[in-house]
Design a protein around this motif. Structure first.
Motif, PDB file in Angstrom:
ATOM      1  N   ILE A 114      40.157  73.227 -19.581  1.00  0.00           N
ATOM      2  CA  ILE A 114      41.152  72.872 -18.567  1.00  0.00           C
ATOM      3  C   ILE A 114      42.281  72.056 -19.192  1.00  0.00           C
ATOM      4  O   ILE A 114      43.464  72.259 -18.882  1.00  0.00           O
ATOM      5  CB  ILE A 114      40.488  72.106 -17.406  1.00  0.00           C
ATOM      6  N   LEU A 120      41.341  74.468  -6.154  1.00  0.00           N
ATOM      7  CA  LEU A 120      41.695  75.009  -7.467  1.00  0.00           C
ATOM      8  C   LEU A 120      40.574  75.878  -8.043  1.00  0.00           C
ATOM      9  O   LEU A 120      40.825  76.970  -8.562  1.00  0.00           O
ATOM     10  CB  LEU A 120      42.018  73.857  -8.416  1.00  0.00           C
ATOM     11  N   ILE A 121      39.340  75.416  -7.922  1.00  0.00           N
ATOM     12  CA  ILE A 121      38.214  76.200  -8.441  1.00  0.00           C
ATOM     13  C   ILE A 121      38.016  77.464  -7.604  1.00  0.00           C
ATOM     14  O   ILE A 121      37.749  78.551  -8.141  1.00  0.00           O
ATOM     15  CB  ILE A 121      36.926  75.353  -8.469  1.00  0.00           C
ATOM     16  N   GLU A 159      40.342  79.122  -5.891  1.00  0.00           N
ATOM     17  CA  GLU A 159      41.438  80.032  -6.222  1.00  0.00           C
ATOM     18  C   GLU A 159      41.211  80.695  -7.580  1.00  0.00           C
ATOM     19  O   GLU A 159      41.581  81.857  -7.791  1.00  0.00           O
ATOM     20  CB  GLU A 159      42.762  79.253  -6.221  1.00  0.00           C
ATOM     21  N   SER A 160      40.576  79.968  -8.473  1.00  0.00           N
ATOM     22  CA  SER A 160      40.330  80.493  -9.820  1.00  0.00           C
ATOM     23  C   SER A 160      39.330  81.643  -9.825  1.00  0.00           C
ATOM     24  O   SER A 160      39.326  82.465 -10.745  1.00  0.00           O
ATOM     25  CB  SER A 160      39.828  79.370 -10.735  1.00  0.00           C
ATOM     26  N   GLY A 197      41.734  83.416 -11.912  1.00  0.00           N
ATOM     27  CA  GLY A 197      41.448  82.959 -13.265  1.00  0.00           C
ATOM     28  C   GLY A 197      41.834  81.499 -13.451  1.00  0.00           C
ATOM     29  O   GLY A 197      42.886  81.050 -13.012  1.00  0.00           O
ATOM     30  N   LEU A 198      40.974  80.736 -14.123  1.00  0.00           N
ATOM     31  CA  LEU A 198      41.154  79.297 -14.252  1.00  0.00           C
ATOM     32  C   LEU A 198      42.434  78.936 -15.001  1.00  0.00           C
ATOM     33  O   LEU A 198      43.210  78.083 -14.555  1.00  0.00           O
ATOM     34  CB  LEU A 198      39.933  78.680 -14.941  1.00  0.00           C
ATOM     35  N   GLN A 199      42.684  79.574 -16.129  1.00  0.00           N
ATOM     36  CA  GLN A 199      43.881  79.248 -16.908  1.00  0.00           C
ATOM     37  C   GLN A 199      45.142  79.546 -16.105  1.00  0.00           C
ATOM     38  O   GLN A 199      46.090  78.752 -16.071  1.00  0.00           O
ATOM     39  CB  GLN A 199      43.898  80.022 -18.221  1.00  0.00           C
ATOM     40  N   ASN A 200      45.148  80.682 -15.445  1.00  0.00           N
ATOM     41  CA  ASN A 200      46.297  81.076 -14.645  1.00  0.00           C
ATOM     42  C   ASN A 200      46.548  80.084 -13.509  1.00  0.00           C
ATOM     43  O   ASN A 200      47.689  79.669 -13.261  1.00  0.00           O
ATOM     44  CB  ASN A 200      46.068  82.485 -14.072  1.00  0.00           C
ATOM     45  N   VAL A 201      45.502  79.676 -12.817  1.00  0.00           N
ATOM     46  CA  VAL A 201      45.653  78.765 -11.673  1.00  0.00           C
ATOM     47  C   VAL A 201      46.127  77.389 -12.112  1.00  0.00           C
ATOM     48  O   VAL A 201      46.996  76.787 -11.476  1.00  0.00           O
ATOM     49  CB  VAL A 201      44.335  78.677 -10.877  1.00  0.00           C
TER      50      VAL A 201
END
Length: 237
Positions: free
Chosen positions: A32, A216-217, A219-220, A224-228
């Motif tokens: 993150i 945030l999690i 939506e990921s 995708g985590l990096q994108n969010v």
């Protein structure tokens, strides 16, 4: 730019559901930060149903940005924070069995207690923040506790914004103006999301930091985590 601190409680919840180490909480925190987030937030609770107290110690060398630990300053929590020495401690008046935070401090009733707790944290060089509602009298009382910052509890804003009521941001803006005049830094968190974060940021002066986890999690899972993380950073510019 307002800093983004990512609350990783939900990663710990997923890990704990299987009893192993997948997903690896430390690796996720590391990633993150690599993705651009400026902080990591955890909120250990006494039953350790998501973040475990040991996680707080294990994360200390991993978090190279800002490390924020949230919680009710019961003796066990205070002992943990004083040992770990994060960048910031955010004081939240949660009961022991509370599912999630749902109210800020009454800084008038609990002023002397907060003064004592905050003095102890500050003597160890830990920045202090108080989770609080938008009542201006409570903001004034918060300034008398010795806290460095407040964290505006934003669930009411998020709920009203979803219904189309953009005026719901006004009490938060007024609270932020007063807090700044009183020398308090301004953080915010709870139910902030990709849908409402840009509007909130644009209307809250001197917003130093937002702490976002559940949305945030969630939506990921789709994006995708990096994108969010980068979508949040873009909206906070």
């Amino acid at each position: 730019m307002t800093k983004l601190s990512v609350n990783i409680n939900k990663i710990a919840t997923l890990r704990n559901s299987r009893g192993g180490n997948v997903p690896n909480l430390l690796k996720v925190a590391e990633d993150i930060q690599e993705f651009g987030a400026e902080g990591i937030t955890i909120h250990p609770r006494p039953d350790e149903r998501h973040i475990r107290y040991q996680d707080a110690y294990d994360l200390k060398p991993i978090v190279t940005t800002e490390y924020n630990i949230e919680g009710n300053p019961i003796p066990k929590f205070m002992e943990l924070v004083l040992a770990v020495k994060p960048t910031q401690v955010t004081l939240v008046p949660d009961s022991i069995d509370q599912i999630t935070s749902n109210a800020g401090w009454d800084t008038i009733t609990h002023q002397s207690y907060l003064q004592e707790v905050i003095a102890e944290f500050k003597s160890s060089g830990i920045r202090t923040s108080i989770f609080i509602d938008t009542d201006l009298k409570l903001i004034e009382a918060a300034a008398k506790t010795g806290a460095d910052r407040i964290e505006l509890y934003t669930e009411q804003f998020a709920s009203e914004y979803e219904k189309g009521n953009t005026d719901a941001v006004q009490p938060y803006a007024k609270a932020a103006v007063l807090a700044h005049e009183l020398g308090l830094g301004i953080n915010a968190g709870h139910d902030l999301s990709l849908e409402n974060i840009q509007f909130f940021k644009q209307n809250i002066p001197n917003l130093a930091e937002v702490s976002i986890g559940h949305a945030l999690i969630s939506e990921s899972l789709y994006l995708g985590l990096q994108n969010v993380v980068n979508m949040y950073l873009h909206r906070l510019q």
